[in-house]
Each structure stands twice: as structure tokens, then as C-alpha cells.
Design a protein around this motif. Structure first.
Motif, mmCIF file in Angstrom:
data_model
loop_
_atom_site.group_PDB
_atom_site.id
_atom_site.type_symbol
_atom_site.label_atom_id
_atom_site.label_comp_id
_atom_site.label_asym_id
_atom_site.label_seq_id
_atom_site.Cartn_x
_atom_site.Cartn_y
_atom_site.Cartn_z
ATOM 1 N N ASN A 136 -45.263 -21.316 -75.853
ATOM 2 C CA ASN A 136 -46.358 -20.802 -76.408
ATOM 3 C C ASN A 136 -46.334 -21.244 -78.041
ATOM 4 O O ASN A 136 -45.209 -20.679 -78.564
ATOM 5 N N ASN A 190 -42.157 -21.041 -78.688
ATOM 6 C CA ASN A 190 -41.260 -20.124 -77.912
ATOM 7 C C ASN A 190 -41.721 -19.891 -76.689
ATOM 8 O O ASN A 190 -42.874 -20.299 -75.919
ATOM 9 N N VAL A 236 -42.634 -18.467 -73.001
ATOM 10 C CA VAL A 236 -43.492 -17.644 -72.353
ATOM 11 C C VAL A 236 -43.863 -17.257 -70.847
ATOM 12 O O VAL A 236 -43.495 -18.410 -70.266
ATOM 13 N N SER A 262 -43.967 -13.045 -74.711
ATOM 14 C CA SER A 262 -43.233 -14.025 -75.350
ATOM 15 C C SER A 262 -42.329 -13.370 -76.504
ATOM 16 O O SER A 262 -42.662 -12.173 -76.921
ATOM 17 N N THR A 298 -41.011 -14.337 -80.185
ATOM 18 C CA THR A 298 -41.154 -15.354 -81.280
ATOM 19 C C THR A 298 -40.059 -15.429 -82.397
ATOM 20 O O THR A 298 -39.221 -14.413 -82.276
ATOM 21 N N GLU A 342 -50.985 -22.848 -76.102
ATOM 22 C CA GLU A 342 -49.838 -22.690 -74.966
ATOM 23 C C GLU A 342 -50.098 -23.489 -73.775
ATOM 24 O O GLU A 342 -51.340 -23.839 -73.200
#
Length: 240
Positions: free
Chosen positions: A89, A97, A99, A121, A123, A231
Motif C-alpha cells: 500500500n 508499506n 498491507v 497497514s 506506515t 494498493e
């Protein structure tokens, strides 16, 4: 009498027969017409008498086609689908990051289905925080979560082929919906749209590949900012 009659004939005399046959008009006729007539007779006779075996053995051509037998999966008639997924994502200003999440879908018809998704997620620090060595949000607020209610349309149902005799049914679909995203201590209304591809492995399981864009606003510097957050996920689905 005969000598007198023959002698009295105005055109044919014993001495004239040879001279007439070998006269220039008759000679030209004999050298051109006779070979032509003989050649026509030979041509008419050759297909019938020269190649009788070949004429009797002519047959229609039969194509030599090797057909491959394929086995299609028996798809369950149940309309519910559960998908576990994971991927990446990209949160604007906060890096890419991992997810993960879960989706639940109901197939209304062969062409449409509705779906509810829940994702999570964690970050990274934003570019501003990294450059200026500051923290705009605490560690707890860096966790991102979202939910979405979507509707999807199968735009290209088809078949995906692999080696051997196995045939996999596949579906390409467009999807869009609304929901909410919780991030940086705030919740924001979210619009999402994307595309997906599903491959049915057997009568109960499938593999899904999804690409989405989540659009929402957040306020970290005192000014509302609309962001595009992309994503991409890979999931395993179960039908029941």
C-alpha cells in the motif's frame, strides 16, 4: 475407251496425280493439318488410356488434426466468496508499506458482485519528518486501517491456459466503492476504484490479483490534502 476417257478428262491425267499431290497447296496442307489432327487425337486418348490407375485412386484429402482434451473446473453454485489478501500500500508522503486484509463478496449475478473489504497497514515516517527530524504523528497513529463497500462488474470472463490438459477459468473485473480510512488520528471518507483478475483453481478455490486507488483527505500541517494511495494485493479466495 479408258485411255480415251482418261485422256479426255480436263483435270486428272496419269501424269498429273503425283504433280497435284506434291503441288505447293497440297504439300502445305499435309504438313500442317495432319500433325495437328494426330496431336488432338493423342491428347484426347491420354487421360483415358495412359493413366488409368491414377484416375481410379484419386480421393478427398483428410486433415490430420490432433485434438487436445481439456478438463474445466466444476465451479460451485454457491454465491459467497471469502478472500484473504496481502500486498503493498503506497500512502502518499508516507512511503510504500505492507498491507493485509480480508474481503467478503456476494455474487448477485454472473456479471456483478458486491464486496466488503477490511484492510490494515503500518506506515513509515513522512518525507517532512525524515528531512526535518520531527514527528508529526506518534507511533500509534501511524497505523492505517480502512473498510470499503464495493460493487464489481465482470467485463471479460474467459479462460486462462497453462501447460498440460488443465484449463483455468478466469475473470477480469472493474470495481469501485466508498468507505472510510483511519489514519493519523483521524477518519476520512474514502473513494476507491480499481481493477481485478480472478483465476479459479478448482471448484472451491481461486487466486485474485487486485489494483486499487484509495482517494481521501487528511490534515497534518493545518491544511487539508487530497491524496491518491495505490494498493496492489494478491489473495486466495474460497467459495461457499
Amino acid at each position: 475407251m479408258m485411255n480415251g476417257s482418261w485422256a479426255s478428262a480436263p483435270y486428272f491425267r496419269p501424269g498429273d496425280i503425283g504433280s497435284y499431290w506434291y503441288s505447293p497447296p497440297a504439300k502445305a496442307l499435309s504438313t500442317t493439318a495432319l500433325p495437328l489432327i494426330v496431336g488432338i487425337i493423342l491428347l484426347l486418348c491420354m487421360p483415358r488410356y495412359a493413366y488409368p490407375d491414377k484416375l481410379n485412386t484419386v480421393s478427398a484429402l483428410e486433415p490430420n488434426i490432433n485434438r487436445k482434451e481439456t478438463v474445466e473446473p466444476r465451479i460451485d453454485q454457491e454465491n459467497f466468496e471469502i478472500t484473504l489478501y496481502a500486498g503493498l500500500n503506497s500512502v502518499e508522503d508516507f512511503g510504500v508499506n505492507p498491507v493485509f486484509g480480508i474481503r467478503g463478496a456476494y455474487h448477485v449475478t454472473e456479471d456483478f458482485f458486491i464486496e466488503v473489504a477490511l484492510g490494515f497497514s503500518d506506515t513509515k515516517k513522512s518525507t517532512i519528518e525524515t528531512v526535518n527530524q520531527i514527528e508529526l504523528i506518534n507511533d500509534e497513529d501511524r497505523d492505517l486501517s480502512y473498510y470499503a463497500v464495493d460493487i464489481a462488474w465482470h467485463i471479460m470472463p474467459g479462460e486462462g491456459f497453462t501447460f498440460g490438459q488443465r484449463t483455468f477459468t478466469s475473470q477480469l473485473f472493474l470495481i469501485s466503492g466508498i468507505g472510510s480510512t483511519k489514519f493519523a488520528g483521524d477518519s476520512a471518507s474514502t473513494l476507491n476504484l480499481g481493477i481485478g483478475y480472478r483465476i479459479l483453481l478448482n471448484d472451491s478455490y481461486a487466486v485474485r490479483l487486485d489494483f486499487r486507488d484509495y482517494l481521501y483527505e487528511y490534515n497534518l500541517t493545518g491544511e487539508e490534502k487530497r491524496t491518491n494511495n495505490f494498493e496492489s494485493t494478491l489473495g486466495v479466495s474460497f467459495f461457499f
